[in-house]
Motif scaffolding. Structure first.
Motif, PDB file in Angstrom:
ATOM      1  N   UNK A 149     -35.556  22.713 -23.093  1.00 25.08           N
ATOM      2  CA  UNK A 149     -35.307  24.088 -22.606  1.00 25.08           C
ATOM      3  C   UNK A 149     -36.749  24.926 -22.807  1.00 25.08           C
ATOM      4  N   UNK A 150     -37.477  24.580 -24.085  1.00 27.94           N
ATOM      5  CA  UNK A 150     -38.742  25.362 -24.030  1.00 27.94           C
ATOM      6  C   UNK A 150     -39.625  25.155 -23.046  1.00 27.94           C
ATOM      7  N   UNK A 151     -39.552  23.567 -22.410  1.00 26.08           N
ATOM      8  CA  UNK A 151     -40.362  23.425 -21.226  1.00 26.08           C
ATOM      9  C   UNK A 151     -40.184  23.968 -20.116  1.00 26.08           C
ATOM     10  N   UNK A 152     -38.784  23.938 -19.901  1.00 26.02           N
ATOM     11  CA  UNK A 152     -38.095  24.627 -18.780  1.00 26.02           C
ATOM     12  C   UNK A 152     -38.385  26.218 -18.760  1.00 26.02           C
ATOM     13  N   UNK A 153     -38.336  26.842 -19.944  1.00 30.32           N
ATOM     14  CA  UNK A 153     -38.846  28.185 -20.126  1.00 30.32           C
ATOM     15  C   UNK A 153     -40.446  28.474 -19.674  1.00 30.32           C
ATOM     16  N   UNK A 154     -41.102  27.547 -20.168  1.00 26.40           N
ATOM     17  CA  UNK A 154     -42.653  27.703 -19.907  1.00 26.40           C
ATOM     18  C   UNK A 154     -42.843  27.543 -18.532  1.00 26.40           C
ATOM     19  N   UNK A 155     -42.177  26.519 -17.910  1.00 26.19           N
ATOM     20  CA  UNK A 155     -42.041  26.315 -16.437  1.00 26.19           C
ATOM     21  C   UNK A 155     -41.984  27.613 -15.686  1.00 26.19           C
ATOM     22  N   UNK A 156     -40.656  28.233 -16.167  1.00 26.05           N
ATOM     23  CA  UNK A 156     -40.321  29.434 -15.391  1.00 26.05           C
ATOM     24  C   UNK A 156     -41.226  30.530 -15.591  1.00 26.05           C
ATOM     25  N   UNK A 157     -41.756  30.703 -16.673  1.00 26.86           N
ATOM     26  CA  UNK A 157     -42.710  32.006 -17.127  1.00 26.86           C
ATOM     27  C   UNK A 157     -43.956  31.702 -16.186  1.00 26.86           C
ATOM     28  N   UNK A 158     -44.382  30.470 -15.931  1.00 30.34           N
ATOM     29  CA  UNK A 158     -45.563  29.919 -15.224  1.00 30.34           C
ATOM     30  C   UNK A 158     -45.163  30.547 -13.629  1.00 30.34           C
ATOM     31  N   UNK A 159     -44.062  30.190 -13.020  1.00 29.01           N
ATOM     32  CA  UNK A 159     -43.465  30.668 -12.004  1.00 29.01           C
ATOM     33  C   UNK A 159     -43.516  32.127 -11.779  1.00 29.01           C
ATOM     34  N   UNK A 160     -43.086  32.717 -12.841  1.00 29.59           N
ATOM     35  CA  UNK A 160     -42.936  34.282 -12.860  1.00 29.59           C
ATOM     36  C   UNK A 160     -44.405  34.801 -12.464  1.00 29.59           C
ATOM     37  N   UNK A 161     -45.207  34.200 -13.459  1.00 29.46           N
ATOM     38  CA  UNK A 161     -46.830  34.704 -13.185  1.00 29.46           C
ATOM     39  C   UNK A 161     -47.293  34.545 -11.831  1.00 29.46           C
ATOM     40  N   UNK A 162     -47.354  33.441 -11.431  1.00 31.26           N
ATOM     41  CA  UNK A 162     -47.801  32.950 -10.114  1.00 31.26           C
ATOM     42  C   UNK A 162     -47.156  33.783  -9.100  1.00 31.26           C
ATOM     43  N   UNK A 163     -45.672  34.021  -9.231  1.00 33.40           N
ATOM     44  CA  UNK A 163     -45.121  34.863  -7.924  1.00 33.40           C
ATOM     45  C   UNK A 163     -45.618  36.403  -8.119  1.00 33.40           C
ATOM     46  N   UNK A 164     -45.784  36.897  -9.278  1.00 30.58           N
ATOM     47  CA  UNK A 164     -46.193  38.228  -9.456  1.00 30.58           C
ATOM     48  C   UNK A 164     -47.672  38.468  -8.900  1.00 30.58           C
TER      49      UNK A 164
END
Length: 182
Positions: A149-164
């Protein structure tokens, strides 16, 4: 690809609307602890998202209404799921705020552009990848895979940053092309 600004009712917009209507049942499944059914609904929502975009382009049904309904359906579905996941203790509040905050920023920028440039921007591949990363974090949590879960959260946060970042560059480019009225 042709664009039909006036037509609202078509197959692709219908699929987006169905996804919008799935948000409440998804949240209720999660808060009710019916995680297996919620995973199925998340997959179904993902498939309708793929289908509506594909059909809009394939059938020449890209509309301004669709450019609004599709991302709105995504954002309402994801927000409902994240709120329910936080309520059930599957995600921390900060993580839901990051995901929902991204969506608020994107919607606000879209409204601003619509008013300023008179166009509705389409989502881009970086944004679609971010949604995929966010979706995988939902499924990982629902499947109870706490080890990842922590790795999937980190991946999602990276995706959020990249998309922004990507949407910010696109916004700046669109604003740069505005010609002042003489």
């Amino acid at each position: 690809m042709t664009e039909n600004s006036g037509k609202i009712l078509n197959i692709s917009n219908g699929l987006s609307f169905i996804r919008l209507l799935m948000a409440l049942p998804m949240a209720l499944l999660i808060t009710g602890g019916k995680y297996e059914l919620a995973v199925g609904m998340a997959v179904l929502a993902f498939l309708t998202d793929i289908a509506d975009g594909y059909l809009a382009r394939k059938l020449g049904q890209v509309t301004d209404a669709g450019k609004i309904i599709d991302p709105l359906a995504d954002k309402v579905f994801v927000a409902g799921a994240f709120i329910a996941l936080v309520v059930n203790g599957l995600f921390p509040l900060w993580f839901a705020l990051v995901i929902i905050g991204r969506d608020v920023v994107i919607v606000s920028a879209g409204i601003f552009l619509r008013n300023k440039v008179k166009t509705v921007p389409m989502s881009n591949y970086v944004g679609k990848a971010a949604v995929l990363m966010i979706g995988q974090s939902i499924i990982v949590a629902l499947l109870g895979l706490s080890q990842v879960t922590i790795y999937s959260m980190a991946l999602a946060v990276c995706g959020v940053a990249a998309s922004l970042l990507s949407y910010s560059f696109n916004l700046a480019k669109m604003l740069k092309n505005i010609r002042p009225i003489p």
